[in-house]
Every structure is written in C-alpha cells, then in structure tokens.
Design a protein around this motif. Structure first.
Motif, PDB file in Angstrom:
ATOM      1  N   GLN A   1      20.976   6.644  35.325  1.00 27.82           N
ATOM      2  CA  GLN A   1      20.083   6.172  34.270  1.00 27.82           C
ATOM      3  C   GLN A   1      19.759   7.361  33.376  1.00 27.82           C
ATOM      4  O   GLN A   1      19.170   8.342  33.829  1.00 27.82           O
ATOM      5  CB  GLN A   1      18.803   5.584  34.881  1.00 27.82           C
ATOM      6  CG  GLN A   1      19.054   4.425  35.827  1.00 27.82           C
ATOM      7  CD  GLN A   1      19.600   3.208  35.117  1.00 27.82           C
ATOM      8  OE1 GLN A   1      19.158   2.869  34.024  1.00 27.82           O
ATOM      9  NE2 GLN A   1      20.569   2.559  35.725  1.00 27.82           N
ATOM     10  N   VAL A   2      20.177   7.281  32.117  1.00 30.12           N
ATOM     11  CA  VAL A   2      19.975   8.378  31.168  1.00 30.12           C
ATOM     12  C   VAL A   2      18.730   8.085  30.343  1.00 30.12           C
ATOM     13  O   VAL A   2      18.540   6.968  29.855  1.00 30.12           O
ATOM     14  CB  VAL A   2      21.204   8.556  30.250  1.00 30.12           C
ATOM     15  CG1 VAL A   2      20.982   9.695  29.260  1.00 30.12           C
ATOM     16  CG2 VAL A   2      22.459   8.793  31.089  1.00 30.12           C
ATOM     17  N   ARG A   3      17.891   9.097  30.188  1.00 30.84           N
ATOM     18  CA  ARG A   3      16.639   8.978  29.447  1.00 30.84           C
ATOM     19  C   ARG A   3      16.520  10.120  28.445  1.00 30.84           C
ATOM     20  O   ARG A   3      16.955  11.233  28.719  1.00 30.84           O
ATOM     21  CB  ARG A   3      15.424   9.096  30.379  1.00 30.84           C
ATOM     22  CG  ARG A   3      15.486   8.357  31.685  1.00 30.84           C
ATOM     23  CD  ARG A   3      15.351   6.919  31.509  1.00 30.84           C
ATOM     24  NE  ARG A   3      15.106   6.186  32.751  1.00 30.84           N
ATOM     25  CZ  ARG A   3      15.730   5.069  33.019  1.00 30.84           C
ATOM     26  NH1 ARG A   3      16.647   4.607  32.209  1.00 30.84           N
ATOM     27  NH2 ARG A   3      15.438   4.396  34.110  1.00 30.84           N
ATOM     28  N   GLN A   4      15.911   9.852  27.297  1.00 32.10           N
ATOM     29  CA  GLN A   4      15.511  10.926  26.393  1.00 32.10           C
ATOM     30  C   GLN A   4      14.163  11.424  26.897  1.00 32.10           C
ATOM     31  O   GLN A   4      13.351  10.632  27.387  1.00 32.10           O
ATOM     32  CB  GLN A   4      15.364  10.414  24.971  1.00 32.10           C
ATOM     33  CG  GLN A   4      16.682  10.043  24.336  1.00 32.10           C
ATOM     34  CD  GLN A   4      16.470   9.508  22.931  1.00 32.10           C
ATOM     35  OE1 GLN A   4      15.623   8.674  22.695  1.00 32.10           O
ATOM     36  NE2 GLN A   4      17.278  10.013  22.005  1.00 32.10           N
TER      37      GLN A   4
ATOM     38  N   ALA B   1      19.021  -0.849  26.755  1.00 32.29           N
ATOM     39  CA  ALA B   1      19.728  -1.469  27.879  1.00 32.29           C
ATOM     40  C   ALA B   1      18.996  -2.736  28.275  1.00 32.29           C
ATOM     41  O   ALA B   1      17.871  -2.982  27.833  1.00 32.29           O
ATOM     42  CB  ALA B   1      19.784  -0.505  29.069  1.00 32.29           C
ATOM     43  N   LYS B   2      19.617  -3.516  29.156  1.00 28.46           N
ATOM     44  CA  LYS B   2      18.946  -4.695  29.701  1.00 28.46           C
ATOM     45  C   LYS B   2      17.835  -4.255  30.628  1.00 28.46           C
ATOM     46  O   LYS B   2      18.051  -3.477  31.551  1.00 28.46           O
ATOM     47  CB  LYS B   2      19.936  -5.565  30.478  1.00 28.46           C
ATOM     48  CG  LYS B   2      20.349  -6.780  29.748  1.00 28.46           C
ATOM     49  CD  LYS B   2      21.118  -7.729  30.621  1.00 28.46           C
ATOM     50  CE  LYS B   2      21.693  -8.781  29.702  1.00 28.46           C
ATOM     51  NZ  LYS B   2      22.489  -9.733  30.389  1.00 28.46           N
ATOM     52  N   ASN B   3      16.635  -4.745  30.370  1.00 31.13           N
ATOM     53  CA  ASN B   3      15.488  -4.415  31.204  1.00 31.13           C
ATOM     54  C   ASN B   3      15.640  -5.111  32.555  1.00 31.13           C
ATOM     55  O   ASN B   3      15.865  -6.324  32.596  1.00 31.13           O
ATOM     56  CB  ASN B   3      14.207  -4.874  30.500  1.00 31.13           C
ATOM     57  CG  ASN B   3      12.967  -4.527  31.272  1.00 31.13           C
ATOM     58  OD1 ASN B   3      12.794  -4.940  32.404  1.00 31.13           O
ATOM     59  ND2 ASN B   3      12.087  -3.781  30.640  1.00 31.13           N
ATOM     60  N   PRO B   4      15.519  -4.374  33.684  1.00 33.16           N
ATOM     61  CA  PRO B   4      15.702  -4.996  34.995  1.00 33.16           C
ATOM     62  C   PRO B   4      14.571  -5.954  35.367  1.00 33.16           C
ATOM     63  O   PRO B   4      14.705  -6.725  36.312  1.00 33.16           O
ATOM     64  CB  PRO B   4      15.740  -3.803  35.958  1.00 33.16           C
ATOM     65  CG  PRO B   4      14.969  -2.730  35.262  1.00 33.16           C
ATOM     66  CD  PRO B   4      15.225  -2.950  33.794  1.00 33.16           C
TER      67      PRO B   4
ATOM     68  N   SER C   1      14.003  -1.010  25.122  1.00 32.10           N
ATOM     69  CA  SER C   1      13.834   0.421  25.330  1.00 32.10           C
ATOM     70  C   SER C   1      12.360   0.611  25.672  1.00 32.10           C
ATOM     71  O   SER C   1      11.499  -0.026  25.065  1.00 32.10           O
ATOM     72  CB  SER C   1      14.192   1.193  24.060  1.00 32.10           C
ATOM     73  OG  SER C   1      13.984   2.580  24.248  1.00 32.10           O
ATOM     74  N   ALA C   2      12.087   1.453  26.650  1.00 37.21           N
ATOM     75  CA  ALA C   2      10.699   1.669  27.083  1.00 37.21           C
ATOM     76  C   ALA C   2      10.303   3.110  26.861  1.00 37.21           C
ATOM     77  O   ALA C   2      11.130   4.025  26.934  1.00 37.21           O
ATOM     78  CB  ALA C   2      10.543   1.299  28.551  1.00 37.21           C
TER      79      ALA C   2
ATOM     80  N   PHE D   1       3.288   2.677  30.110  1.00 34.35           N
ATOM     81  CA  PHE D   1       4.660   2.192  30.238  1.00 34.35           C
ATOM     82  C   PHE D   1       4.796   1.022  29.266  1.00 34.35           C
ATOM     83  O   PHE D   1       4.367  -0.087  29.562  1.00 34.35           O
ATOM     84  CB  PHE D   1       4.893   1.774  31.687  1.00 34.35           C
ATOM     85  CG  PHE D   1       6.210   1.110  31.996  1.00 34.35           C
ATOM     86  CD1 PHE D   1       7.319   1.243  31.192  1.00 34.35           C
ATOM     87  CD2 PHE D   1       6.337   0.345  33.142  1.00 34.35           C
ATOM     88  CE1 PHE D   1       8.522   0.633  31.511  1.00 34.35           C
ATOM     89  CE2 PHE D   1       7.531  -0.266  33.478  1.00 34.35           C
ATOM     90  CZ  PHE D   1       8.621  -0.124  32.659  1.00 34.35           C
ATOM     91  N   THR D   2       5.335   1.311  28.073  1.00 30.22           N
ATOM     92  CA  THR D   2       5.438   0.304  27.023  1.00 30.22           C
ATOM     93  C   THR D   2       6.900  -0.028  26.773  1.00 30.22           C
ATOM     94  O   THR D   2       7.707   0.865  26.514  1.00 30.22           O
ATOM     95  CB  THR D   2       4.792   0.815  25.715  1.00 30.22           C
ATOM     96  OG1 THR D   2       3.447   1.205  26.005  1.00 30.22           O
ATOM     97  CG2 THR D   2       4.803  -0.253  24.645  1.00 30.22           C
ATOM     98  N   ASP D   3       7.216  -1.314  26.851  1.00 25.60           N
ATOM     99  CA  ASP D   3       8.577  -1.796  26.665  1.00 25.60           C
ATOM    100  C   ASP D   3       8.691  -2.455  25.293  1.00 25.60           C
ATOM    101  O   ASP D   3       7.789  -3.183  24.876  1.00 25.60           O
ATOM    102  CB  ASP D   3       8.921  -2.810  27.758  1.00 25.60           C
ATOM    103  CG  ASP D   3      10.381  -3.184  27.740  1.00 25.60           C
ATOM    104  OD1 ASP D   3      11.216  -2.327  28.076  1.00 25.60           O
ATOM    105  OD2 ASP D   3      10.690  -4.353  27.394  1.00 25.60           O
ATOM    106  N   GLU D   4       9.795  -2.181  24.590  1.00 24.45           N
ATOM    107  CA  GLU D   4      10.030  -2.812  23.288  1.00 24.45           C
ATOM    108  C   GLU D   4      11.263  -3.696  23.358  1.00 24.45           C
ATOM    109  O   GLU D   4      12.361  -3.226  23.676  1.00 24.45           O
ATOM    110  CB  GLU D   4      10.219  -1.757  22.197  1.00 24.45           C
ATOM    111  CG  GLU D   4      10.454  -2.375  20.833  1.00 24.45           C
ATOM    112  CD  GLU D   4      10.633  -1.348  19.722  1.00 24.45           C
ATOM    113  OE1 GLU D   4      10.962  -1.763  18.594  1.00 24.45           O
ATOM    114  OE2 GLU D   4      10.444  -0.147  19.975  1.00 24.45           O
ATOM    115  N   ASP D   5      11.082  -4.986  23.077  1.00 24.13           N
ATOM    116  CA  ASP D   5      12.182  -5.941  22.987  1.00 24.13           C
ATOM    117  C   ASP D   5      12.938  -5.604  21.710  1.00 24.13           C
ATOM    118  O   ASP D   5      12.387  -5.689  20.611  1.00 24.13           O
ATOM    119  CB  ASP D   5      11.628  -7.365  22.950  1.00 24.13           C
ATOM    120  CG  ASP D   5      12.709  -8.424  22.901  1.00 24.13           C
ATOM    121  OD1 ASP D   5      13.749  -8.223  22.222  1.00 24.13           O
ATOM    122  OD2 ASP D   5      12.515  -9.478  23.531  1.00 24.13           O
ATOM    123  N   LEU D   6      14.211  -5.196  21.825  1.00 27.39           N
ATOM    124  CA  LEU D   6      14.961  -4.737  20.660  1.00 27.39           C
ATOM    125  C   LEU D   6      15.330  -5.867  19.709  1.00 27.39           C
ATOM    126  O   LEU D   6      15.547  -5.626  18.522  1.00 27.39           O
ATOM    127  CB  LEU D   6      16.197  -3.961  21.104  1.00 27.39           C
ATOM    128  CG  LEU D   6      15.889  -2.668  21.871  1.00 27.39           C
ATOM    129  CD1 LEU D   6      17.165  -1.983  22.318  1.00 27.39           C
ATOM    130  CD2 LEU D   6      15.032  -1.724  21.045  1.00 27.39           C
TER     131      LEU D   6
END
Length: 153
Positions: free
Chosen positions: A116-119, A134-137, A144-145, A26-31
């Motif tokens: 919540q829409v995901r690719q 989106a804003k990470n909760p 984007s994660a 589970f990798t999150d990227e700060d845009l």
C-alpha cells in the motif's frame, strides 16, 4: 562439522517517521462525487508505528465502537466490530514523499501480501498521510483518504 557463518543483513530505517503516532482524523473523499466523509467518526482512535528495523504496524478504530454484551461477541456484534477496524503490519520503505507499507498480516486478508503506497509529509509533530486513489476496502468506492497523526512523545 563446521557450519559457515552467514551474516544476516539487518535493514536500517532512519528519519523523522520513527516512533509511534496517534490518529487524530481520518477523512475519506469519494473521487466520483467529491463527497468527504469521516468514515470512522469525528474522533477515531488508533496508532501507527515505524521502527528503525523497517517494520511498521497500524491500527485504526471507529469512534463509538460498542462493547459486546458478553465476553464472546454475537455474530452481529462481530460484524459491527470488524466494520470499525483497520489493522495491519509488515515492513515499510520510503522513497521521496511516498511511504510503502509491505503488508504481511492484515485484518482484511485481501491486503496481506500487498504493498500500500501512501504520500506523506511531516510538519512538526504531525504526520499527514494521503492514500493514493484506489477502491476503499470499507465502501468499495474509488477514493483517497487523508489521515492526520500526532507524534506520541
């Protein structure tokens, strides 16, 4: 008195997404900065299930969550446990390369009633899901994660 019989429409979902998937990463990227973070550690745990009745559920757990000292956690322990958790359930629909999670119950009440829409894409026994920007909760930052799941056989 005769009551009319109403046939209930039962949704039916088919496809390779059906079943249970175990979280691998589970990798999150700060845009804003491009910085990538494993918010739930290098080895998070969790499961994602998609049913043929178009229902889904997800639970994601941070690596290394601490067991409370007693059966009833202290307030500080509760906060720590909550901060290492994402969980929700509802229905889902698929259109092209996008899966929409229509959330009916959630760990974070602000998600309840949202979609919540995901690719997504499936490659062999791996499911790759990318959240839309989106804003990470968890952090409040635009991000984007990417989540990688392996099919439970």
């Amino acid at each position: 008195m005769n009551l009319p019989t109403v046939a209930q429409h039962q949704p039916n979902c088919t496809g390779p997404q059906l079943g249970t998937w175990k979280l691998q990463s589970f990798t999150d990227e700060d845009l804003a900065t491009g910085e990538k973070t494993d918010l739930f550690g290098a080895h998070p745990s969790g499961y994602l299930s998609y049913g043929p009745d178009c229902r889904m559920s997800a639970i994601l757990l941070k690596e290394g969550r601490r067991t409370p000292e007693t059966l009833v956690p202290t307030d500080a322990e509760r906060v720590d446990l909550y901060n290492g958790l994402i969980a929700y359930a509802g229905t889902y629909s698929i259109e092209g390369d996008k899966v929409s999670h229509h959330i009916e119950a959630s760990w974070n009440q602000s998600w309840t009633g949202t979609t919540q829409v995901r690719q997504f894409r499936i490659d062999g026994n791996c499911l790759y899901i990318r959240t839309l920007p989106a804003k990470n909760p968890m952090t409040g930052k635009q991000s984007s994660a990417v989540l990688v799941w392996v099919k439970v056989e």
